[in-house]
Design an enzyme around this catalytic site. Sequence first.
Site, PDB file in Angstrom:
ATOM      1  N   LYS A   4     -37.631 -22.180  37.691  1.00 52.54           N
ATOM      2  CA  LYS A   4     -37.087 -22.191  39.050  1.00 52.54           C
ATOM      3  C   LYS A   4     -37.339 -20.837  39.703  1.00 52.54           C
ATOM      4  CE  LYS A   4     -32.903 -23.542  37.946  1.00 52.54           C
ATOM      5  NZ  LYS A   4     -31.486 -23.945  38.078  1.00 52.54           N
ATOM      6  N   ASP A  36     -46.503 -34.427  39.580  1.00 51.37           N
ATOM      7  CA  ASP A  36     -46.788 -33.503  38.481  1.00 51.37           C
ATOM      8  C   ASP A  36     -48.284 -33.427  38.213  1.00 51.37           C
ATOM      9  OD1 ASP A  36     -44.342 -32.384  37.650  1.00 51.37           O
ATOM     10  OD2 ASP A  36     -43.801 -34.200  36.568  1.00 51.37           O
TER      11      ASP A  36
END
Length: 402
Positions: free
Chosen positions: A96, A168
């Site tokens: 993150k 993805d």
Amino acid sequence: METTKPSFGPLDDVKVVYSAVEIAAPTAAEIMAEWGADVTWIENTWTGDSMRDTTWTKEMERRNQRSISINTFSDEGKEILLRLVGDADIFIEASKGPTFARKGITDDMLWEANPKLVIVHVSGFGQWGDPERVNSAAYDLTVAAYAGIIAQNGTPEQPTNIAPYSGDYFNSLMIVSSALAALHKAKATGRGESIDLAMYETLLRVGTYYMMDYLNEGTLYPRPGARHQNLCAIGEYKCKDGYIGLCVYGVPQNKYLLETIGLGDLWGTEDYPEDTSALWLDGPKAQLIERKLEEYLATQNKADVQRDFTAHRIAAQAVNEFADILAEDHVDKRECFIEWENADGRKVRGLNTFPKFSRNPGAFWRPTPPLGYDTRDVLRRAGFDDEDIERFEASGNVRFGD
């Protein structure tokens, strides 16, 4: 299990280290491993990569790699990481936002160990920007939703994700291409690069085709469902025995289509002149064309339509299920699937290496290793001695799977 990588592939001289889980970044590393790169997979010391929870996918997405298990942000983990990247070409991490920098592993620290290192930071929303957004958890579905690509798919009543995990996998390809582009420059200049790869930005790029009309004219196309946003005879249609994908475009193709579905009298008229290359949905007879096409296809077998339309230069393909793909002679001749034994000795069937390099082909050389299987070997290859290895083991921050 073999620990010395054989020489093969166009990336035979490239060394990659990565710290990530699931699909986007690991699959990028996997693709490079299949092309010959020497790939070390850093896993945490608790449960390892969450891909290990899958039954068979892990056998495909982590082959040709070495597994080392460390707590990357511990003192020992940082020491090991800096040694591993010392002679690496590419380091990829996924987290993150600026997690690595926040926990003490900065680009400058990595470049001190290796000034030529290409660093790829993969995150949902980038390394900088709005703090709340940057630090948000992200999966392929959520970044696709943010980038507006989900809003372009599905029916007018219900948007739909681009499955399976396409967000993805699109990003995997962007990671590979950007990392190799940066490596090309690093080899020429001797200076490394840091890439801030925000997954949503990749999907903005993927979804830009119709966005351009919105940006410049305010045009907003409806979600098309199984059909095209603005053209007739493009999409998925139901036949008597299944579904077929059609992409009818071009002057002779449109003429043949109209004749075949019983609307040949439209050709050469004011509405559809003889140079008509596209059958637009806002055309005067668009609804009639779609209705007659649906009626015609409902009476036909998909294989017959595919054969006939293909013979008349129309792009047509029956929608294959998995069993259909495996039954395809073309797929068999091109050796799209291979078999190997996994670490437990069980037979695995999966995809071959793509694309097909004629002079330096990719290859399979080892199955997916157990968690931390290569820790001891990788540490020794990195120059750590037995005393170092004992110290790491005693710390609890390094896991040995051998």
